[in-house]
Write an enzyme that holds these catalytic residues in place. Sequence first.
Site, PDB file in Angstrom:
ATOM      1  N   LYS A   1      60.269  -9.129  26.190  1.00  0.00           N
ATOM      2  CA  LYS A   1      59.397  -8.395  27.109  1.00  0.00           C
ATOM      3  C   LYS A   1      60.295  -7.583  28.031  1.00  0.00           C
ATOM      4  O   LYS A   1      60.974  -8.134  28.904  1.00  0.00           O
ATOM      5  CB  LYS A   1      58.517  -9.353  27.909  1.00  0.00           C
ATOM      6  CG  LYS A   1      57.491  -8.665  28.804  1.00  0.00           C
ATOM      7  CD  LYS A   1      56.807  -9.637  29.742  1.00  0.00           C
ATOM      8  CE  LYS A   1      55.852 -10.571  29.047  1.00  0.00           C
ATOM      9  NZ  LYS A   1      55.092 -11.387  30.029  1.00  0.00           N
TER      10      LYS A   1
ATOM     11  N   PHE B   1      53.842  -3.105  32.952  1.00  0.00           N
ATOM     12  CA  PHE B   1      55.248  -2.722  33.014  1.00  0.00           C
ATOM     13  C   PHE B   1      56.052  -3.312  31.865  1.00  0.00           C
ATOM     14  O   PHE B   1      57.267  -3.225  31.842  1.00  0.00           O
ATOM     15  CB  PHE B   1      55.862  -3.227  34.336  1.00  0.00           C
ATOM     16  CG  PHE B   1      55.023  -2.933  35.537  1.00  0.00           C
ATOM     17  CD1 PHE B   1      54.861  -1.637  35.977  1.00  0.00           C
ATOM     18  CD2 PHE B   1      54.391  -3.953  36.223  1.00  0.00           C
ATOM     19  CE1 PHE B   1      54.086  -1.361  37.088  1.00  0.00           C
ATOM     20  CE2 PHE B   1      53.611  -3.688  37.329  1.00  0.00           C
ATOM     21  CZ  PHE B   1      53.466  -2.381  37.772  1.00  0.00           C
TER      22      PHE B   1
ATOM     23  N   GLY C   1      51.872  -3.446  27.780  1.00  0.00           N
ATOM     24  CA  GLY C   1      50.847  -3.602  28.792  1.00  0.00           C
ATOM     25  C   GLY C   1      51.474  -3.636  30.165  1.00  0.00           C
ATOM     26  O   GLY C   1      52.447  -4.336  30.389  1.00  0.00           O
TER      27      GLY C   1
ATOM     28  N   GLY D   1      53.820  -4.322  21.218  1.00  0.00           N
ATOM     29  CA  GLY D   1      52.733  -3.905  22.086  1.00  0.00           C
ATOM     30  C   GLY D   1      53.264  -3.519  23.444  1.00  0.00           C
ATOM     31  O   GLY D   1      54.465  -3.575  23.707  1.00  0.00           O
TER      32      GLY D   1
ATOM     33  N   ASP E   1      45.575 -15.473  35.692  1.00  0.00           N
ATOM     34  CA  ASP E   1      45.263 -14.370  34.769  1.00  0.00           C
ATOM     35  C   ASP E   1      45.050 -14.901  33.353  1.00  0.00           C
ATOM     36  O   ASP E   1      45.526 -14.303  32.379  1.00  0.00           O
ATOM     37  CB  ASP E   1      46.372 -13.318  34.790  1.00  0.00           C
ATOM     38  CG  ASP E   1      45.917 -11.972  34.217  1.00  0.00           C
ATOM     39  OD1 ASP E   1      44.689 -11.711  34.218  1.00  0.00           O
ATOM     40  OD2 ASP E   1      46.764 -11.188  33.774  1.00  0.00           O
TER      41      ASP E   1
END
Length: 315
Positions: A53, A36, A34, A32, A147
């Site tokens: 990541k 940066f 999202g 996936g 978040d």
Amino acid sequence: MKVNKKIWSFLSFDLATIINATNNFLNDNKLGEGGFWPVYKGTLLDGQEIAVKGFQGARSGQGLTEFKNEVILFAKLQHLNLGCCIEGEEKMLLYEYMSNKTLDSFLFDSFQSKLLDWPMRFNILCAIARGLQYRHQDSRLRIIHRDLKASNVLLDDNLNPKISDFGLTKICGDQVEGNTNRIFGTYGYMAPEYAIDGLFSIKSDVFSFGVLLLEMRLWKDGTPEQLIDACLVDSCKVSEVVTCIQIGLLCVQHHPNDRPNMISVVVMWSSNNVLSQPKVANFLTNNISLIEGEQSRGRQESSINGVTISVLNAR
């Protein structure tokens, strides 16, 4: 970007290892993307599956603060993430691969949502609550996530949740609140005092948890039984669902002082005491113009969230 060398050496992986693990970031291994952070699946030489990541904003400087924040947090808490890689402009974070991906991939998919019966959802909610309680109260560092949302909750093979994405986290020490001129997060999950005035606290996370809790079931007008998603009817205890809805409404109250802390939330689930009645969450309609006004002036930077949040009215 300067960070204590001991932190980097404690967490460091070399780029060649990650390239080999991800088959040179093969597009088929992409999980996936999202902001940066595109995420790739990989396998280390010992067979351990990982999620990488990869940071793409180095040249522009975007996201560097979030990257640094997450690495320092993991190092200080000796978190169970695997580490990071920094070579030249390449910057990456490594995590344990979670086979069931994110909670939102279940909740907001018409087929996948049927795979989460009520006991599973209840266990996920309780585990998330305990995780927040630990970060707010029991950790040697007081941590405010800022978040929390369904897409930042990962699920392992057994559907055990793990809160992820600590790039926006604030380490507050003995403080219980703070303020900022830069608003980060996801609209719909943000507490009103944070979205409008930049004030954050552990009660900001409580608000986000309340939204997440209410998302775990269908909300619509009617009697409590009608609040239950049709796919949960056969597996749920109506009393437990109604309790969760009431706790969710308590968590999303307008004023932080009216919201319970996470210790109280955990106790509410295990207590037979009558819960207090939530106040009307009128900020969802009254203050939306204020939030949009701030956004138009460029004050906020929020992550993308495709979920529509309906107006919630205390009953």
